[in-house]
Design an enzyme around this catalytic site. Sequence first.
Site, short mmCIF file in Angstrom:
data_model
loop_
_atom_site.label_atom_id
_atom_site.label_comp_id
_atom_site.label_asym_id
_atom_site.label_seq_id
_atom_site.Cartn_x
_atom_site.Cartn_y
_atom_site.Cartn_z
N ARG A 129 0.99 -1.20 0.03
CA ARG A 129 0.17 -0.11 0.06
C ARG A 129 0.98 0.98 -0.02
NH1 ARG A 129 -4.88 -1.56 3.94
NH2 ARG A 129 -5.79 -3.29 2.93
N LYS A 151 3.03 11.19 -11.45
CA LYS A 151 2.06 10.61 -12.24
C LYS A 151 2.76 9.25 -12.48
CE LYS A 151 -0.73 13.71 -15.06
NZ LYS A 151 -0.88 14.26 -16.32
N GLU A 193 9.41 17.42 -25.25
CA GLU A 193 8.78 17.85 -24.18
C GLU A 193 9.47 19.14 -23.43
OE1 GLU A 193 6.11 16.74 -22.76
OE2 GLU A 193 6.16 14.48 -22.91
N LYS A 235 7.34 22.82 -14.43
CA LYS A 235 6.71 21.75 -14.06
C LYS A 235 6.30 21.81 -12.57
CE LYS A 235 5.16 17.13 -14.64
NZ LYS A 235 5.42 15.84 -15.57
N GLU A 245 -4.13 17.48 -11.19
CA GLU A 245 -4.65 17.85 -12.44
C GLU A 245 -6.41 17.98 -12.48
OE1 GLU A 245 -2.94 15.89 -16.05
OE2 GLU A 245 -4.85 14.85 -16.33
N ARG A 249 -2.92 21.80 -14.33
CA ARG A 249 -2.08 21.14 -14.72
C ARG A 249 -2.41 20.18 -16.11
NH1 ARG A 249 0.83 16.28 -10.86
NH2 ARG A 249 2.32 15.46 -12.62
N ASN A 253 -0.55 18.58 -20.79
CA ASN A 253 -0.85 17.78 -21.71
C ASN A 253 -1.00 18.21 -23.15
OD1 ASN A 253 -1.17 15.36 -19.83
ND2 ASN A 253 -3.37 16.74 -19.40
N HIS A 256 -0.64 15.89 -26.18
CA HIS A 256 -0.67 14.43 -25.48
C HIS A 256 -1.89 13.67 -25.97
CE1 HIS A 256 2.82 15.82 -23.33
NE2 HIS A 256 3.11 14.52 -22.91
N HIS A 260 -0.92 10.46 -27.63
CA HIS A 260 -1.56 9.13 -27.43
C HIS A 260 -2.11 8.13 -28.27
CE1 HIS A 260 -0.76 10.39 -23.03
NE2 HIS A 260 0.20 10.48 -23.68
N HIS A 274 7.47 8.15 -27.60
CA HIS A 274 6.50 9.21 -26.94
C HIS A 274 6.95 10.50 -27.41
CE1 HIS A 274 3.90 10.92 -24.25
NE2 HIS A 274 4.65 11.47 -23.65
#
Length: 372
Positions: A129, A151, A193, A235, A245, A249, A253, A256, A260, A274
């Site tokens: 956990r 993330k 990026e 960032k 997000e 935030r 993206n 993205h 994606h 990527h």
Amino acid sequence: MTEPAIIRVALPPEGTDRAYDITIGTGQIAQAGALAAARLGTRSCVVVTDSTVGAYYLKPLEASLRAAGHRLLEPVVIPPGEASKNFVQLEKILDALLARRIDRKTLLFALGGGVVGDIAGLAAALALRGIPFVQVPTTLLAQVDSAVGGKTAVDHRIGKNLIGAFYQPQMVVIDTETLKTLPARELRAGYAEVVKYGLINDAAFFGWCEKNGGKLLAGDSEAQVYAIKASCAAKAAVVAADEKEAGQRALLNLGHTFGHALEAATGFDATLLHGEAVALGCVLAFRLSADLGYCKSDVTARIAAHFAAQGLPIHPPKIQADAAQLVKLMEQDKKAEGGRLTLVLARGIGEAFVARDVDPAAVRNVWAGVLS
């Protein structure tokens, strides 16, 4: 080794130990053990890496940990590449961690690029956990983006990064020397990026990229350090203001959702890295912005010209999916709301904004225009 730069990720609430440092400089892998000991004391440590990165940096990192008094567990090594970012490898990592009899104070080091950082971070979030972890990113893309902000995820056959958690590292250790062993294609992918931050809200930084991007990609260490520091500072500020997000935030993206969809359409193979998909996605996002009347078409041309000049793709590769199928992939993106498209668009360079419920027909037209 140079004096490192320190950037603080000041996560709320104030007064807690959730805030952490990004340390940037040369020779920092040799300092990782001491940095971890200073923050957390000496611990049992396990390194998760891939076979390519491990061949270069596993022994130096373990030597640093050993020298600082940490107790080393057997490392976990996965195959390199996006194809490893899945449930199968995640389960193997978790099996290995439990077999090493970790406890909740065991410190996991994610040594590698974005794939290793994402999957190892998710494993840290799930094991017992939650166990603490440290990001040691070895690619430009990971150093300026994926290693910062908490993330963590694996890919699903439906789309990229759909299974994951927000789980912050204890610290991020960036050794710019690792860029010397990075393949040129990977370096270019990471550069996309970097450029993204200028496109979002810093037109002056995009101008810097236009002047200095070639030097950065040619190995100029001063340009690389400057870009990494600027990107991490940008960032860190966004993450501190909107960790999960809920608002601004989402601007990170940019490009993205388009990217994606392309990665999913190519089966997450080596057709597109990527960062290459992000570069394409940024061009497409600005093209859609121009089609919708938010910005001028010459802005899109300027961005495309810069990416092309640095060797990044600005046209999609040959894929089996058509425009309608790509829109469906975008609608399955984790940022979509109720199946409606949420995209980052722009009114100009440095003027990005979040657009909700974007007309799918307009997006189809953009895809149709570049797939023909």
